[in-house]
Write an enzyme that holds these catalytic residues in place. Structure first.
Site, PDB file in Angstrom:
ATOM      1  NE  ARG A 159      -2.518  -2.264   3.506  1.00  0.00           N
ATOM      2  CZ  ARG A 159      -3.094  -2.584   4.841  1.00  0.00           C
ATOM      3  NH1 ARG A 159      -2.866  -1.187   5.439  1.00  0.00           N
ATOM      4  NH2 ARG A 159      -3.513  -3.788   4.830  1.00  0.00           N
TER       5      ARG A 159
ATOM      6  CG  ASP B 210      -0.507   5.303   4.600  1.00  0.00           C
ATOM      7  OD1 ASP B 210      -1.070   4.759   4.610  1.00  0.00           O
ATOM      8  OD2 ASP B 210       0.445   5.968   5.043  1.00  0.00           O
TER       9      ASP B 210
ATOM     10  CE1 TYR C 171       7.335   3.442  -0.212  1.00  0.00           C
ATOM     11  CE2 TYR C 171       9.302   1.947   0.675  1.00  0.00           C
ATOM     12  CZ  TYR C 171       8.083   2.502   0.003  1.00  0.00           C
ATOM     13  OH  TYR C 171       6.617   1.628   0.538  1.00  0.00           O
TER      14      TYR C 171
ATOM     15  NE  ARG D 217       4.523   9.854   6.555  1.00  0.00           N
ATOM     16  CZ  ARG D 217       2.514   9.933   6.716  1.00  0.00           C
ATOM     17  NH1 ARG D 217       2.162   8.289   5.841  1.00  0.00           N
ATOM     18  NH2 ARG D 217       2.101  11.333   6.617  1.00  0.00           N
TER      19      ARG D 217
END
Lengths: 246, 246
Positions: B51, B53, B111, B198
């Site tokens: 997933r 966000d 990422y 994050r």
């Protein structure tokens, strides 16, 4: 009362254009709302160099307003940065003379129009460049530009809704270049008619794709009739890049 | 029935994340809606590598689905381009073996996290980079990274809501560089926990601003408690950059 000139930039995506309209989110109304907050609810009117349409962006729009507040210009920048929504930014604030007028005193404007040339549309560019992946004859487009540059009656190249009577304008500079997958058109002139840049771009794309012959531009100018020029290119590729003053 | 693997990109701004949620616009639901159209209303389930966000972007998310349709992969790309909304694009379609699984067969992910370093927020970057204009001690941040790279229990660096039990993960590569007004963090690992990237970015910013000493990272890892690490950096700076398979 001091008069302030501001250079502002905005992402036009979520606005119904620059000018105040009832029930719509516009750049002018967001700006005047912030000024009202700064002035204890008093209305402070803002005047821009000109309007921009829905979806159209600005990298260097210019506005002016008068205010009894006299804090240093860098504090104005900070206050705007804190109070304005994140899709508008005030880049520069200057104190100007009482007779300065953001609209009447412009000596010229630069617009840029971004066309994304990638085969597939980049989702990150969908609001910031017009996706046109088809082949374009750049030589033909350059020839067409040679007929458009200079002083002409641009009646064929402005919206039929244009209200001004004199449609003679001078395009001082007009060119395009390709970099990083974008074709970027640049227009510099004293002033432009309503939708003029977008119709020029739309027409140049029709020249580039062979629908209009470059020499036909001369005839289209002569017709003084909007229906002879190409389609109006979408607003989201257009940027008010710079406004010039003496 | 053929199985298809797609590399997709999306601008996460207007989505409530990747995964289907009732009444919300998500990437998965938009995708499955388009597949249903292509399959005369039949439901075709889509499986992603993982997933993302709300507000998080993807440059190279990977999904798979099965379909009885057998047209060439380039036609799949064209059909998706015509039917999907402009904030999702299918970059690549490949036929894969029946046992391929977009989630279980990943060997790693990359990422990137974009931080805008300009003094004033650029309105055109408001959804695409986290605006952090304050000074940062890059030397301290590099030292902190040296304690995070490698295999650790990252309990302190994932959301308290994380459901997996084993929180040991390996960060293979982790660095940052500054270009064109952005600081770009890069993370490569076999897998990441919920909100891990994050929280790592948020913690590194607190190291850079002097709130956390670089060596404190060792203690924070040891605590195995989310409350000791820094804040979770906002989703809109994060990009799922690439998913690796054997």
């Amino acid at each position: 009362m001091p008069k302030y000139k501001c250079v502002i930039a905005y992402d036009g995506t979520d606005f119904a254009g620059y000018q105040v309209q009832p029930e719509k989110r516009t750049i002018q109304s967001e700006f005047e709302e912030v000024l009202a907050k700064m002035h204890k609810g008093e209305i402070v009117k803002v005047t821009a160099s000109g309007r921009t349409d829905s979806g159209v962006h600005a990298k260097g729009q210019v506005i002016h307003f008068e205010s009894p507040l006299t804090f240093p210009t860098e504090n104005w920048v900070k206050a705007f940065s804190a109070l304005l929504p994140s899709d508008i930014v005030v880049l520069e604030v200057d104190i100007v003379s009482a007779d300065f007028h953001a609209r009447f005193h412009t000596t010229g404007k630069e617009y840029r129009y971004f066309i994304a040339r990638s085969k597939l549309q980049d989702p990150f560019q969908r609001n910031y460049a017009y996706h046109y992946p088809y082949s374009l004859d750049e030589k033909a487009m350059k020839e067409a530009i040679s007929y458009l540059i200079g002083t002409h009656d641009f009646t064929s190249f402005c919206s039929a809704k244009t209200e001004v009577i004199d449609k003679v304008r001078t395009i001082q500079e007009m060119d395009f270049n390709e970099t990083d997958g974008f074709m970027v058109f640049r227009f510099v002139g004293e002033g432009f008619l309503y939708n003029m840049v977008r119709i020029l771009v739309g027409t140049l794309l029709e020249v580039g794709s062979g629908k209009i012959a470059p020499r036909d531009i001369i005839g289209i100018l002569d017709k003084k009739d909007r229906s002879f020029a190409g389609k109006t290119a979408p607003g989201h590729g257009l940027y008010l890049w710079k406004v010039f003053y003496k």
